[in-house]
Design an enzyme around this catalytic site. Sequence first.
Site, PDB file in Angstrom:
ATOM      1  N   ASN A  43      -0.450 -48.422  30.763  1.00 15.44           N
ATOM      2  CA  ASN A  43      -1.831 -48.205  31.215  1.00 15.44           C
ATOM      3  C   ASN A  43      -2.626 -47.291  30.288  1.00 15.44           C
ATOM      4  O   ASN A  43      -3.783 -47.554  30.000  1.00 15.44           O
ATOM      5  CB  ASN A  43      -1.847 -47.639  32.635  1.00 15.44           C
ATOM      6  CG  ASN A  43      -1.987 -48.751  33.661  1.00 15.44           C
ATOM      7  OD1 ASN A  43      -2.092 -49.924  33.310  1.00 15.44           O
ATOM      8  ND2 ASN A  43      -1.987 -48.391  34.927  1.00 15.44           N
ATOM      9  N   ALA A  90      -3.891 -41.173  33.375  1.00 16.79           N
ATOM     10  CA  ALA A  90      -3.157 -39.938  33.073  1.00 16.79           C
ATOM     11  C   ALA A  90      -3.620 -39.292  31.776  1.00 16.79           C
ATOM     12  O   ALA A  90      -2.946 -38.425  31.248  1.00 16.79           O
ATOM     13  CB  ALA A  90      -1.666 -40.250  33.014  1.00 16.79           C
ATOM     14  N   HIS A 147       0.961 -37.157  26.992  1.00 17.00           N
ATOM     15  CA  HIS A 147       0.188 -38.067  26.134  1.00 17.00           C
ATOM     16  C   HIS A 147      -0.601 -37.215  25.145  1.00 17.00           C
ATOM     17  O   HIS A 147      -1.394 -36.365  25.542  1.00 17.00           O
ATOM     18  CB  HIS A 147      -0.765 -38.919  26.965  1.00 17.00           C
ATOM     19  CG  HIS A 147      -0.070 -39.740  27.992  1.00 17.00           C
ATOM     20  ND1 HIS A 147       0.756 -40.784  27.668  1.00 17.00           N
ATOM     21  CD2 HIS A 147      -0.047 -39.662  29.344  1.00 17.00           C
ATOM     22  CE1 HIS A 147       1.248 -41.327  28.770  1.00 17.00           C
ATOM     23  NE2 HIS A 147       0.776 -40.661  29.815  1.00 17.00           N
TER      24      HIS A 147
END
Lengths: 272, 272
Positions: free
Chosen positions: B192, B125, B222
């Site tokens: 992750n 992501a 993020h």
Amino acid sequence: MKRIGLLGCGAIGTQIALAIDSGKIPATLTHVYDTKRSQADNLVSKLKLKPEVVANSHLLSSNPVDLVVEAASQDAVRKDAVSILQNKKDLMIMSAGALLDQSVFEVISDACKDFGKTVYLPSGAIAGLDVLKAVKDELESVVLVTTKNPASLKDAPFFDSSDIDPEKISEPTVLFDGKAKEAVSLFPKNINVAALLSLVGLGSENTSVRVVADPNTNKNTHHIEANGKFGKLTITVENVPDPTNPKTSRLATLSAIELLRQICTKEVQIGT
Amino acid sequence: MKRIGLLGCGAIGTQIALAIDSGKIPATLTHVYDTKRSQADNLVSKLKLKPEVVANSHLLSSNPVDLVVEAASQDAVRKDAVSILQNKKDLMIMSAGALLDQSVFEVISDACKDFGKTVYLPSGAIAGLDVLKAVKDELESVVLVTTKNPASLKDAPFFDSSDIDPEKISEPTVLFDGKAKEAVSLFPKNINVAALLSLVGLGSENTSVRVVADPNTNKNTHHIEANGKFGKLTITVENVPDPTNPKTSRLATLSAIELLRQICTKEVQIGT
């Protein structure tokens, strides 16, 4: 160990050759070529393991190499890429701008399929190609803003037809605001980043590019915004110029070395 | 055409299988396995070309597949990765968090070299792994700030030992500010991205992670900042949750599909 042929022995080619010679890239540089023989000889003189200097670019891929690295020019891509693939060699291309010409891209892409070989393009001086590739089918917009010192832009054909004198820019100035396709001819030496973004994303007619000359910076900064169904991506890379070649960002060279290292290694490979 | 074995038939495994079945990934899905047989049968019922459901994970890689896709769990990586490589199959790992355990990483990395196979980790992501890989040797700092709705974080072990009630968070709240290594056990389902950043960059003891619960957002965001001799990288990815699996970002699935497509294709491949 993979055998590498190097097409182009300038600043970037030299750094790639040194990375192979030092063992950073686990490969053997077996053949090199440059249109200037002296440049090739000069490179070879810096290496511990001496590759053969061949007499023309065709001899790079007719010899038993596994992969040819192009670090020469867009012309070299147009002239040599297809015959390298026909000779069943993989190819890494530094002069990504050449692929913005749709007919060049198509003939190279078809040659990959026909001869079962791969063309690799490093990420250059930007980040985020991993995301753009993944969301290609649902991208809505991609905007690139490139900011450089006027001194890094002053040789651009843009200034031939502009009233702006690059020597007299005293504050951040937008030189160009349009599509990547138009930017190619106006800033051909600065087009690799726009080319890579166009190729992974929406194409050169739908990728927006703004070029800003900023006399207060010594960095090459690329700011990217992309939107789509996946969400939104915003990236800023502030690049230090390469000390051996100030027109290039240090990251562009490092990115090429890393991609070649990955191609030559069986290991854990991270990233799309 | 490459033959794929799929380990894990949940939400992500199903989307990868459908991408193969639709032809988006030019490969053949020949074998699938899930610890829940019904989940594997359910997946197969959705496909035009029916893969064989095997009785245990070992049968995935002892059959003549070219690559196994792990879309199961960190446990599956610990249990099966090495035997897949020993069986001379490449491996794509979705549960990247498993590799934060240094001993797991080393045994898998060694197996790649010993058996001449490659382990692939998609970018998930986030963006920018291309740059971090290239500048790994000269990175100075990497900071990740992950912002999610408290509802996406509420199952985390973090809350077992915290006074914060995820149901009562009414404004953006920093839950964690530390190193990736500590974040693993507190937010295992959200790790992750931190794992990928640690693996390509400075390692889990030197990668800073902040986790923010924001009741006003429905995105998984993020934000990454990295510094080094190359310059500075700043990235923000605002991810829409995957409609079929809200705990995952849509981009994480798309990124896996794109990486597998690249692995299965001879073509122009863009990005480091």
